[in-house]
Design a protein around this motif. Sequence first.
Motif, PDB file in Angstrom:
ATOM      1  N   TYR A 374      -0.428   3.488   5.045  1.00  0.00           N
ATOM      2  CA  TYR A 374      -1.614   4.295   4.798  1.00  0.00           C
ATOM      3  C   TYR A 374      -2.278   4.738   6.105  1.00  0.00           C
ATOM      4  O   TYR A 374      -2.783   5.866   6.196  1.00  0.00           O
ATOM      5  CB  TYR A 374      -2.614   3.536   3.929  1.00  0.00           C
ATOM      6  CG  TYR A 374      -3.655   4.455   3.347  1.00  0.00           C
ATOM      7  CD1 TYR A 374      -3.300   5.383   2.370  1.00  0.00           C
ATOM      8  CD2 TYR A 374      -4.973   4.426   3.786  1.00  0.00           C
ATOM      9  CE1 TYR A 374      -4.243   6.253   1.839  1.00  0.00           C
ATOM     10  CE2 TYR A 374      -5.915   5.292   3.264  1.00  0.00           C
ATOM     11  CZ  TYR A 374      -5.546   6.199   2.290  1.00  0.00           C
ATOM     12  OH  TYR A 374      -6.475   7.071   1.770  1.00  0.00           O
ATOM     13  N   GLU A 375      -2.264   3.878   7.116  1.00  0.00           N
ATOM     14  CA  GLU A 375      -2.813   4.266   8.414  1.00  0.00           C
ATOM     15  C   GLU A 375      -2.043   5.446   8.985  1.00  0.00           C
ATOM     16  O   GLU A 375      -2.634   6.389   9.535  1.00  0.00           O
ATOM     17  CB  GLU A 375      -2.748   3.082   9.383  1.00  0.00           C
ATOM     18  CG  GLU A 375      -3.852   2.073   9.210  1.00  0.00           C
ATOM     19  CD  GLU A 375      -5.211   2.638   9.579  1.00  0.00           C
ATOM     20  OE1 GLU A 375      -5.455   2.907  10.770  1.00  0.00           O
ATOM     21  OE2 GLU A 375      -6.028   2.836   8.662  1.00  0.00           O
ATOM     22  N   THR A 376      -0.731   5.415   8.871  1.00  0.00           N
ATOM     23  CA  THR A 376       0.088   6.515   9.364  1.00  0.00           C
ATOM     24  C   THR A 376      -0.246   7.803   8.617  1.00  0.00           C
ATOM     25  O   THR A 376      -0.398   8.877   9.217  1.00  0.00           O
ATOM     26  CB  THR A 376       1.576   6.168   9.211  1.00  0.00           C
ATOM     27  OG1 THR A 376       1.858   4.984   9.967  1.00  0.00           O
ATOM     28  CG2 THR A 376       2.469   7.299   9.701  1.00  0.00           C
ATOM     29  N   PHE A 377      -0.370   7.709   7.306  1.00  0.00           N
ATOM     30  CA  PHE A 377      -0.716   8.866   6.484  1.00  0.00           C
ATOM     31  C   PHE A 377      -2.076   9.441   6.881  1.00  0.00           C
ATOM     32  O   PHE A 377      -2.262  10.671   6.897  1.00  0.00           O
ATOM     33  CB  PHE A 377      -0.713   8.449   5.010  1.00  0.00           C
ATOM     34  CG  PHE A 377      -1.355   9.443   4.096  1.00  0.00           C
ATOM     35  CD1 PHE A 377      -0.760  10.678   3.848  1.00  0.00           C
ATOM     36  CD2 PHE A 377      -2.566   9.149   3.476  1.00  0.00           C
ATOM     37  CE1 PHE A 377      -1.366  11.601   3.002  1.00  0.00           C
ATOM     38  CE2 PHE A 377      -3.168  10.070   2.626  1.00  0.00           C
ATOM     39  CZ  PHE A 377      -2.566  11.294   2.390  1.00  0.00           C
ATOM     40  N   ALA A 431      -4.257 -13.160   3.194  1.00  0.00           N
ATOM     41  CA  ALA A 431      -5.309 -12.817   2.230  1.00  0.00           C
ATOM     42  C   ALA A 431      -6.054 -11.554   2.655  1.00  0.00           C
ATOM     43  O   ALA A 431      -6.285 -10.640   1.846  1.00  0.00           O
ATOM     44  CB  ALA A 431      -6.282 -13.987   2.088  1.00  0.00           C
ATOM     45  N   VAL A 432      -6.426 -11.489   3.921  1.00  0.00           N
ATOM     46  CA  VAL A 432      -7.178 -10.335   4.422  1.00  0.00           C
ATOM     47  C   VAL A 432      -6.362  -9.058   4.289  1.00  0.00           C
ATOM     48  O   VAL A 432      -6.837  -8.035   3.767  1.00  0.00           O
ATOM     49  CB  VAL A 432      -7.597 -10.571   5.882  1.00  0.00           C
ATOM     50  CG1 VAL A 432      -8.080  -9.274   6.530  1.00  0.00           C
ATOM     51  CG2 VAL A 432      -8.683 -11.634   5.956  1.00  0.00           C
ATOM     52  N   TYR A 433      -5.114  -9.104   4.767  1.00  0.00           N
ATOM     53  CA  TYR A 433      -4.303  -7.891   4.729  1.00  0.00           C
ATOM     54  C   TYR A 433      -3.923  -7.503   3.303  1.00  0.00           C
ATOM     55  O   TYR A 433      -3.703  -6.320   3.013  1.00  0.00           O
ATOM     56  CB  TYR A 433      -3.071  -8.052   5.609  1.00  0.00           C
ATOM     57  CG  TYR A 433      -3.398  -8.190   7.083  1.00  0.00           C
ATOM     58  CD1 TYR A 433      -4.379  -7.400   7.677  1.00  0.00           C
ATOM     59  CD2 TYR A 433      -2.741  -9.113   7.888  1.00  0.00           C
ATOM     60  CE1 TYR A 433      -4.698  -7.522   9.023  1.00  0.00           C
ATOM     61  CE2 TYR A 433      -3.042  -9.247   9.234  1.00  0.00           C
ATOM     62  CZ  TYR A 433      -4.024  -8.451   9.800  1.00  0.00           C
ATOM     63  OH  TYR A 433      -4.322  -8.583  11.136  1.00  0.00           O
ATOM     64  N   THR A 434      -3.865  -8.480   2.392  1.00  0.00           N
ATOM     65  CA  THR A 434      -3.621  -8.145   0.988  1.00  0.00           C
ATOM     66  C   THR A 434      -4.813  -7.410   0.392  1.00  0.00           C
ATOM     67  O   THR A 434      -4.655  -6.429  -0.354  1.00  0.00           O
ATOM     68  CB  THR A 434      -3.311  -9.411   0.171  1.00  0.00           C
ATOM     69  OG1 THR A 434      -2.123 -10.023   0.688  1.00  0.00           O
ATOM     70  CG2 THR A 434      -3.098  -9.084  -1.297  1.00  0.00           C
ATOM     71  N   ALA A 435      -6.019  -7.865   0.721  1.00  0.00           N
ATOM     72  CA  ALA A 435      -7.218  -7.162   0.245  1.00  0.00           C
ATOM     73  C   ALA A 435      -7.234  -5.728   0.754  1.00  0.00           C
ATOM     74  O   ALA A 435      -7.560  -4.787   0.005  1.00  0.00           O
ATOM     75  CB  ALA A 435      -8.467  -7.909   0.691  1.00  0.00           C
ATOM     76  N   VAL A 436      -6.892  -5.544   2.007  1.00  0.00           N
ATOM     77  CA  VAL A 436      -6.857  -4.195   2.591  1.00  0.00           C
ATOM     78  C   VAL A 436      -5.747  -3.372   1.949  1.00  0.00           C
ATOM     79  O   VAL A 436      -5.931  -2.186   1.625  1.00  0.00           O
ATOM     80  CB  VAL A 436      -6.670  -4.286   4.114  1.00  0.00           C
ATOM     81  CG1 VAL A 436      -6.455  -2.902   4.713  1.00  0.00           C
ATOM     82  CG2 VAL A 436      -7.880  -4.957   4.756  1.00  0.00           C
ATOM     83  N   ALA A 437      -4.578  -3.986   1.756  1.00  0.00           N
ATOM     84  CA  ALA A 437      -3.446  -3.283   1.145  1.00  0.00           C
ATOM     85  C   ALA A 437      -3.798  -2.806  -0.260  1.00  0.00           C
ATOM     86  O   ALA A 437      -3.419  -1.699  -0.671  1.00  0.00           O
ATOM     87  CB  ALA A 437      -2.225  -4.192   1.110  1.00  0.00           C
ATOM     88  N   LEU A 438      -4.518  -3.628  -1.021  1.00  0.00           N
ATOM     89  CA  LEU A 438      -4.924  -3.239  -2.363  1.00  0.00           C
ATOM     90  C   LEU A 438      -5.847  -2.023  -2.340  1.00  0.00           C
ATOM     91  O   LEU A 438      -5.711  -1.101  -3.159  1.00  0.00           O
ATOM     92  CB  LEU A 438      -5.612  -4.418  -3.057  1.00  0.00           C
ATOM     93  CG  LEU A 438      -4.695  -5.500  -3.621  1.00  0.00           C
ATOM     94  CD1 LEU A 438      -5.467  -6.786  -3.888  1.00  0.00           C
ATOM     95  CD2 LEU A 438      -4.014  -5.004  -4.895  1.00  0.00           C
ATOM     96  N   GLU A 439      -6.782  -2.011  -1.394  1.00  0.00           N
ATOM     97  CA  GLU A 439      -7.680  -0.854  -1.292  1.00  0.00           C
ATOM     98  C   GLU A 439      -6.902   0.388  -0.856  1.00  0.00           C
ATOM     99  O   GLU A 439      -7.133   1.493  -1.375  1.00  0.00           O
ATOM    100  CB  GLU A 439      -8.808  -1.146  -0.318  1.00  0.00           C
ATOM    101  CG  GLU A 439      -9.895  -0.080  -0.310  1.00  0.00           C
ATOM    102  CD  GLU A 439     -10.555   0.103  -1.680  1.00  0.00           C
ATOM    103  OE1 GLU A 439     -10.873   1.265  -2.007  1.00  0.00           O
ATOM    104  OE2 GLU A 439     -10.744  -0.892  -2.419  1.00  0.00           O
ATOM    105  N   ASN A 440      -5.989   0.230   0.097  1.00  0.00           N
ATOM    106  CA  ASN A 440      -5.144   1.362   0.509  1.00  0.00           C
ATOM    107  C   ASN A 440      -4.309   1.867  -0.657  1.00  0.00           C
ATOM    108  O   ASN A 440      -4.157   3.081  -0.857  1.00  0.00           O
ATOM    109  CB  ASN A 440      -4.221   0.954   1.656  1.00  0.00           C
ATOM    110  CG  ASN A 440      -4.926   0.642   2.947  1.00  0.00           C
ATOM    111  OD1 ASN A 440      -4.391  -0.047   3.806  1.00  0.00           O
ATOM    112  ND2 ASN A 440      -6.155   1.131   3.114  1.00  0.00           N
TER     113      ASN A 440
END
Length: 721
Positions: A374-377, A431-440
Motif C-alpha cells: 500500500y505504501e508503494t501504491f 500486532a502493530v503491523y497487522t493493525a496497519v495492514a488491516l487498515e491498508n
Amino acid sequence: MKIRDLQEEKLNPGTELYLTPGRNVQLIGSQNGAFAPFGHHVENEMGGIWMQPIKLLDGFWLGFRDKAGKINWLTNAVRYENHVFYNVLIFETAEFTIKRTEFSASTHAGLIVKFELSNKTAHELILDSVLSVVTDLRPVWYSQAAQIFDGADTAWIEQTDFCAKDDANNWFTRCRLAGLPSTKLNLSETVLAGDETFGTGTCGFWNFTLQLKAGEQQCFSLQVTGSLKSDEETLERMNLLKDEAKVFEEKAALYQEILDTAALEIPDKALEKQFAWSKCHIEWLTIDSEAVGMGLTAGIPEYIWWFGVDSVYALKGCLPAGFHKLAEQTLGIISEGSERANGNGRIIHEENTYGVVGNRGNTQETALFIHGLYETFRWTGHIDWLCDYYPIVKKALHYLLVEMDADGDLFPEGFGVIEGRGLTGEVIDTAVYTAVALENASEMAFLFNEAAQAQIYHEKSQALAEKIRTEMWLSAENLFADVRASGKDLAEIFEELIKRSFLNHHQEMIDYYTQVKAEFEATGLDKTLTDMPYNFKNWVIDTPLEMKIATFTEAEAALKRLNSSEFIGEYGAYLSGDGDKRMMTISSAVLINSNLAYGRADEAYELMKRIMKTYSLYLPGSISEMSPDYGCFVQAWTAYAMIAPLLTGFLGLQPNAVKKELLLTPCLPTAWDELTVKNVKIGVETFDFHVERQKNNRYFLSIAGNLTDWKIKTAENVVLR
C-alpha cells in the motif's frame, strides 16, 4: 549534487571489503587490492566477481617477475578511492605507479578493470608481467536445497579470450586482456594468484612485457563477463565491452539521474552528502538475477538476496527517493517466492538469487508486506498493479487472523523480526503491523468496490489497535510490552535467552537474565497459562509509536524513556535496553521515525547524527549494518534511517498519487530554518518543495510542478505560497 562531489578514500587500506556495484556483475574485494577469502554463508567464497546467481571468478591478480622468476603480486594498495559507481586503487613501487579503475556495465553483464601504469623513473622500464584470473563457477548460498550443485571448471582458450565452463551446469565465464599489442595466454594446472583460493575453479594467465620510457604511461584492461546459457552469449556480451568509454559514460548517466531525483538541500551539508550516498547505495543493492529478476537485495557482502522484512523497511526510503519501479519489482519477487513456497498468503523471510526460499517466513513479514504494497501504491498511483496483489492481501490476512491466531484474540502468533532472541508468541511488532495492514486492506477494498469487506477490515484494525493500547501498554514502565505470552512460555523464553547468552560467551547477559528469571519465578507466574504482557526492552517496542498507534500521552511517556541513555548509545539505538548494547541502523531507523511521528524533530535529528558518526569507518562513503563498523558494509534498510526521515519526516510529505493528494506537515530540527528537495516523483509527476521556518514555529511552503487537479493539505501552522 554531481558525481564528482561524492568521493571518499582511505590511505594504506587493509583487508576491509569493498564493492564495485552493478546490477548484473558485482566485484567484492579487499580495499588493499587483494581478494582475501572470506564468507559466513559460503565459507571463504563470498568474495570475487559475481553474476548473480553464480560466481564467475575468485579474483584477478597483476604481478611482475623478478630476475629469479618469482612473481611479486600487487596486493598492497597505498590508496583506495570509492566513487559512487566505480573504484580506484593506487599501487606504488620505487619505479612505477599503477592506477586500477573498476566499473561494471549498466545494462548488461560485464566488468571492466583498467590498469594505468606510469614510469616514475628517469630511465626506461622493462617489466616481465603476469595477469592471472582464477575461476570459481559456483551458485549462490543455499542453492543445493534445489539440487543445484557446483561442478569442477574446465577452461580453454578461444583466440585471445580465456573461457571456462562448470562441468555440471551451463555456467560460463569469459575474460579478455585488451589494449596490449602482444600477450601470451596460458592455461595453468596450478593456481597462480596473490591470495589463497578455494573451490573447484581453474586458472588462466597472460604473460606480457611492459616497456615504458622515462615518464611514459601505458594502459590496458581486463574485461570479464559470463552467462547462464551458453559460451556464445559470453562472446556477445564481451563484444559490448569494447567501447569502454561508452560503458563508463552510460553508468555515470544512470547515477547522475539518481542524484538528480529527490535532490536535497539542507543546512547540514554532511547529512546532505550522506543522503546522496544513500540513494546510490540503493542502486548498489539492486540486483538483476537471470534466474529471478531485478529487485532490491538486503546487504553486501553476506546477504545479496531478498528478505520479506528488510525489503519493506528499505522501501520506506526508496519510494521518496524515486525508486518506484524498483519497489514494485522487489515486492513482486517476494510475492512470487511466497506463492511458490507457501501459497497460503504467508510471506517468505528469505529467498536467494536462484529463487530458492531459505525460510518460509516469520509472522511479522506477512503483515509488513501488505503495508509495503500500500505504501508503494500511495507513491505510484498504479491501481492496476495494486489490484493484481489484492487477492494475495486477502490470503495473507486469512493466514494472520485464522491460521496464526489460534485463540482468536486478533494477536497473530509466531516470530516477529527478532527471530534470534527466543521471542515468539504474540509479539508487539506483528500486532502493530497487522493493525496497519488491516487498515491498508480496508482502503484497498474500498478502491475495489468491496465496501462490506472494507468495513470488516477497518473494524478489526481499530479493535486490534485498541487492544495494543490497553493490553500491551505497561503503565508502570511507560513502555509497550515486547510480547504477550503465558507465564509458562515466558519462563521458556528466559531459558532460551540464557542459553543464547551462554553460546555467545556473554556473561553479563547470563547474569542479567538469570536474575530476572529468578524474580519472575518468585511471583509464581511461571506456572500460569494465562497470557500476560512482558517487556524485554527490545527495539520493537518502538513500533506502536512508529505507526502512530500509541496515544499522544503514551508516546510522550515512552519517548522520554526511549530517547535516554538506557536505550541510546554513541552510534544510535541499542538493540535492547536490557543490556544488549549492539546497535543497528534498523533499530535507530524505527526510533527516528517514531520521534517524527509525534513531532520530535530534534530527537530524530540527534539519532541521525549519531549514525553519521559511523560514516566511512569501514567502507569510505558507506554506513555499516552494525554500528559502528561491522556486519554488512552497506545495508538496504539504512534508507529508512537516512532517506525517509528527511522527506516524510522533516518535510512531512505524505502523498496519495491515485487521489492526487499531497499532505505536508513540515517539522524541521531547531538548527535548521529551511529545506529544499527537487524532482520528487509522485505518480507521473515530479515536484519541487521548499519549506522555511518563520517565527513561532510557522512554516512557509512552496511547491513547483504540475499541480492541476492536485489537492494540497497542510498543517495549521503552514502557509502555502
